[in-house]
Enzyme design. Structure first.
Site, mmCIF file in Angstrom:
data_model
loop_
_atom_site.group_PDB
_atom_site.id
_atom_site.type_symbol
_atom_site.label_atom_id
_atom_site.label_comp_id
_atom_site.label_asym_id
_atom_site.label_seq_id
_atom_site.Cartn_x
_atom_site.Cartn_y
_atom_site.Cartn_z
ATOM 1 N N HIS A 17 0.868 -1.225 -0.029
ATOM 2 C CA HIS A 17 0.131 0.123 -0.118
ATOM 3 C C HIS A 17 0.892 1.007 0.013
ATOM 4 O O HIS A 17 1.273 1.779 1.153
ATOM 5 C CB HIS A 17 -0.895 0.029 1.094
ATOM 6 C CG HIS A 17 -2.005 0.973 1.353
ATOM 7 N ND1 HIS A 17 -3.192 0.795 1.348
ATOM 8 C CD2 HIS A 17 -1.758 2.492 1.088
ATOM 9 C CE1 HIS A 17 -4.104 1.945 1.343
ATOM 10 N NE2 HIS A 17 -2.983 2.765 1.185
ATOM 11 N N LYS A 101 -9.315 -0.338 -5.886
ATOM 12 C CA LYS A 101 -9.506 0.276 -4.528
ATOM 13 C C LYS A 101 -10.877 1.106 -4.294
ATOM 14 O O LYS A 101 -11.105 2.091 -5.025
ATOM 15 C CB LYS A 101 -8.161 1.331 -4.498
ATOM 16 C CG LYS A 101 -7.947 2.019 -3.102
ATOM 17 C CD LYS A 101 -7.898 1.079 -1.986
ATOM 18 C CE LYS A 101 -7.641 1.945 -0.457
ATOM 19 N NZ LYS A 101 -6.878 3.082 -0.408
ATOM 20 N N HIS A 138 -10.714 0.973 1.767
ATOM 21 C CA HIS A 138 -10.615 1.838 2.931
ATOM 22 C C HIS A 138 -11.723 1.778 3.581
ATOM 23 O O HIS A 138 -12.699 2.131 3.308
ATOM 24 C CB HIS A 138 -10.315 3.129 2.398
ATOM 25 C CG HIS A 138 -10.184 4.352 3.264
ATOM 26 N ND1 HIS A 138 -8.942 5.310 3.311
ATOM 27 C CD2 HIS A 138 -10.715 4.620 4.503
ATOM 28 C CE1 HIS A 138 -8.973 6.094 4.270
ATOM 29 N NE2 HIS A 138 -9.903 5.635 5.044
ATOM 30 N N HIS A 176 -4.834 -0.954 5.907
ATOM 31 C CA HIS A 176 -4.312 0.339 7.235
ATOM 32 C C HIS A 176 -5.287 -0.117 8.139
ATOM 33 O O HIS A 176 -5.798 1.220 8.640
ATOM 34 C CB HIS A 176 -4.077 1.650 6.679
ATOM 35 C CG HIS A 176 -5.073 2.079 5.826
ATOM 36 N ND1 HIS A 176 -6.431 2.165 5.924
ATOM 37 C CD2 HIS A 176 -4.993 2.936 4.614
ATOM 38 C CE1 HIS A 176 -7.154 2.784 5.013
ATOM 39 N NE2 HIS A 176 -6.204 3.218 4.235
#
Length: 355
Positions: A17, A101, A138, A176
């Site tokens: 990433h 993404k 995300h 993340h």
């Protein structure tokens, strides 16, 4: 491994990433990839305008490859109404684009074209299952009267679980992750769901970013208990968790003195070095190779799909040395100035060797 604490020799690391930007910032950042012990990166598509076509992704790939010929760049597209099942099929045929993404609309850098609802993309996800592309998420919910940046990730997790149930063969990466709840959610899902953990989230809690712009990112760091859960997951040897730094450079002026502070922490030149420091403190340096070298490659099938053929230098390795370096206070390239995470502090050193 020459010594358990002083020197470690590993295969080149992989960072799943990264934000490499474009133009002068790209020219500044790309040469720092290998300084962080990395020779393979998975590139985020949130440029301006975002990368929503195969043509744009391939053009971006060419610009990156020209700057670092011995780095493998795995490309992604930006989930938007422009992405259709036919685009998915076209992307898969390139052998260069490996995922799509998803950004929540308006929650992070260059995300104004992001997702509000996932239902409209179910045909795209079905095509991604068929063509074996990865969905990178995300994982945060939009702000609301009951949702803030502190609980946005946790409130998103039911959506992750629902997508996994609807598309069980779709490889999904929760990017993340920052909370103990996210770690647990990923563990409860099947083998097609994994997560990246950044270097900086292994160090930060809410206290640091509340008074330092260079520690401010999205998703924000949370509580000490969340950091402890991330460290446990990263150092456990569980292949569901691997390195994705989310290194996100911004000009110094956008981080210091700006009316609205840009969200992003820049760790690229010190990616593996920073992680090594955490693994050492946890007493799990023997698990470092899996987290930074092996697990991400396995999830992305880099060997099976021969993604590094022609890029990887035969016999090349990295040697990590305890207290072998100091993080620069600024990285300067002409008018571009970027401040790295933990600027001025000691870190592990890294050098490239051939065996």
């Amino acid at each position: 491994m020459a010594s358990e604490t002083d020197s470690i020799t590993l295969p080149p690391a992989a960072d799943f990433h990264v934000h490499l930007r474009d133009g002068a910032m790209m020219e500044t950042v790309v040469p720092t990839i290998r300084r962080g012990g990395v020779n393979l990166v998975y590139v985020m598509p949130n440029l301006l305008p975002p990368i929503t076509t195969v043509e744009a992704a391939l053009s971006y790939h060419s610009r990156l490859q020209a700057l670092s010929p011995n780095t493998t760049f795995l490309m992604s597209l930006y989930l938007s109404p422009d992405i259709t099942p036919s685009v998915v099929a076209e992307a898969a045929r390139t052998g260069i684009i490996h995922g799509i993404k998803s950004y929540p609309k308006g929650l992070t850098t260059n995300s104004e074209a992001g997702v509000v609802s996932y239902e409209a993309f179910y045909p795209v996800f079905a095509a991604m299952e068929e063509h074996d592309l990865v969905l990178n998420i995300h994982g945060e919910s939009p702000s609301s009267p009951t949702t803030t940046i502190l609980n946005a990730e946790e409130t998103f997790l039911p959506t992750l679980i629902d997508l996994h149930k609807r598309f069980p063969r779709l490889r999904i990466v929760l990017e993340h992750c920052t909370t103990a709840a996210a770690v647990q959610a990923v563990k409860t899902c099947g083998p097609t769901v994994a997560a990246t953990i950044t270097a900086h989230h292994l160090y930060l809690t809410i206290d640091q970013w509340s008074d330092s712009p260079h520690c401010y990112c999205k998703p924000v760091a949370k509580l000490p208990s969340d950091r402890a859960a991330l460290i446990e997951a990263a150092t456990s040897g569980d292949p569901k968790f691997f390195l994705g730094t989310d290194s996100a450079p911004h000009p110094k002026a956008a981080k210091q003195g700006a009316e609205k502070v840009a969200a992003g922490v820049f760790t690229q030149p010190y990616a593996v070095q920073l992680v090594a420091g955490v693994f050492e403190q946890a007493g799990n340096l023997d698990k470092l190779k899996g987290f930074v070298c092996d697990f991400g490659r396995r999830f992305y099938k880099t060997e099976e799909k021969e993604l590094e053929v022609g890029r990887r230098v035969e016999g090349e390795k990295i040697r990590l040395m305890k207290k072998g370096g100091t993080i620069e206070r600024e990285i300067v390239n002409g008018e571009v100035v970027v401040v790295p995470f933990r600027a001025g502090e000691e870190t592990w050193g890294v050098e490239w060797i051939k065996e």
